[in-house]
Motif scaffolding. Structure first.
Motif, short mmCIF file in Angstrom:
data_model
loop_
_atom_site.label_atom_id
_atom_site.label_comp_id
_atom_site.label_asym_id
_atom_site.label_seq_id
_atom_site.Cartn_x
_atom_site.Cartn_y
_atom_site.Cartn_z
N LEU A 107 0.71 -1.74 0.34
CA LEU A 107 0.27 -0.11 -0.13
C LEU A 107 0.78 1.05 -0.57
O LEU A 107 0.08 2.01 -0.31
CB LEU A 107 -0.79 0.06 0.87
CG LEU A 107 -1.69 -1.23 1.06
CD1 LEU A 107 -2.22 -0.80 2.44
CD2 LEU A 107 -3.01 -1.12 -0.34
N LEU A 108 1.83 1.24 0.21
CA LEU A 108 3.05 2.07 0.57
C LEU A 108 3.43 2.85 -1.27
O LEU A 108 3.94 1.81 -1.54
CB LEU A 108 4.31 2.41 1.51
CG LEU A 108 3.95 1.72 2.73
CD1 LEU A 108 5.22 1.23 3.67
CD2 LEU A 108 3.33 3.09 3.56
N PRO A 109 3.68 3.77 -1.22
CA PRO A 109 4.55 4.22 -2.74
C PRO A 109 5.87 3.87 -2.94
O PRO A 109 6.70 3.76 -2.21
CB PRO A 109 3.58 5.87 -2.64
CG PRO A 109 4.64 6.34 -1.20
CD PRO A 109 3.52 4.94 -0.39
N LYS A 110 5.37 3.49 -4.06
CA LYS A 110 7.60 3.01 -4.24
C LYS A 110 8.73 3.84 -3.76
O LYS A 110 9.57 3.92 -3.51
CB LYS A 110 7.67 2.46 -5.91
CG LYS A 110 6.39 1.78 -6.36
CD LYS A 110 6.93 -0.24 -5.30
CE LYS A 110 6.07 -0.99 -5.70
NZ LYS A 110 5.81 -2.33 -5.45
N SER A 111 8.11 5.15 -4.14
CA SER A 111 9.15 6.26 -3.91
C SER A 111 8.34 7.94 -3.55
O SER A 111 6.96 7.89 -3.61
CB SER A 111 10.42 6.20 -4.68
OG SER A 111 10.10 7.39 -6.22
N VAL A 112 8.97 8.46 -3.18
CA VAL A 112 8.29 9.65 -2.81
C VAL A 112 9.04 11.22 -3.57
O VAL A 112 10.29 10.24 -3.03
CB VAL A 112 8.16 9.96 -1.02
CG1 VAL A 112 7.73 12.07 -1.09
CG2 VAL A 112 7.17 8.79 -0.75
N ARG A 113 8.06 11.68 -4.13
CA ARG A 113 9.42 12.34 -5.31
C ARG A 113 8.76 14.14 -4.10
O ARG A 113 7.81 14.24 -4.80
CB ARG A 113 9.11 13.12 -6.35
CG ARG A 113 9.66 11.46 -6.55
CD ARG A 113 9.82 11.89 -8.35
NE ARG A 113 10.06 10.28 -9.21
CZ ARG A 113 10.25 9.87 -10.33
NH1 ARG A 113 9.57 11.03 -11.49
NH2 ARG A 113 10.61 8.89 -10.84
N HIS A 114 9.71 14.76 -3.39
CA HIS A 114 9.63 16.17 -3.35
C HIS A 114 8.63 17.13 -4.75
O HIS A 114 10.00 16.97 -6.01
CB HIS A 114 10.17 16.83 -2.44
CG HIS A 114 10.75 16.04 -1.21
ND1 HIS A 114 10.03 15.97 -0.11
CD2 HIS A 114 11.75 14.91 -1.08
CE1 HIS A 114 10.38 15.35 0.78
NE2 HIS A 114 11.43 14.25 -0.22
#
Length: 94
Positions: A78-85
Motif C-alpha cells: 500500500l505504500l508508494p514505491k518512492s516519494v518525490r518532492h
C-alpha cells in the motif's frame, strides 16, 4: 540482554570466543563487544552470531511468523514505491 543471551548460549555450546568469532568472520574484539551489549557492532552481525549459538530472535512459531510477515507484505504494497518532492522553479531573474 541479547549480548548476555549470546554469551550464555556460547558457554553452553562449548566453542571458545575465538572459535565463534572465526566462524562468524569477525574479530574476537567485536565478539566481546557484542557479548557486552556495546552499541558499536552492526545489527546484522549481532543477529548472525545469535543464530550461530542458537539464540532465537523471535519467540513465535513458524505459522505465526508467516502470518505476521504476510500482513507486513500487505501493508508494504500500500505504500508508494518512492516519494518525490515537488520541484521548485528557480527564480534566476537577477
Amino acid at each position: 540482554m541479547l549480548g548476555k543471551l549470546i554469551r550464555v548460549a556460547r558457554a553452553k555450546r562449548g566453542p571458545t570466543a575465538q572459535e565463534l568469532a572465526d566462524r562468524a568472520g569477525i574479530s574476537r574484539t567485536t565478539l566481546s563487544s557484542i557479548e557486552k551489549g556495546a552499541p558499536g557492532p552492526e545489527i546484522g552481525i549481532v543477529f548472525e552470531v545469535a543464530s550461530l549459538v542458537g539464540v532465537r530472535l523471535f519467540n513465535y512459531d513458524e505459522r505465526t511468523l508467516e502470518m505476521h510477515n504476510a500482513r507486513l507484505d500487505e501493508k508494504l504494497t500500500l505504500l508508494p514505491k518512492s516519494v518525490r518532492h515537488a520541484v521548485r522553479e528557480v527564480d534566476d531573474a537577477f
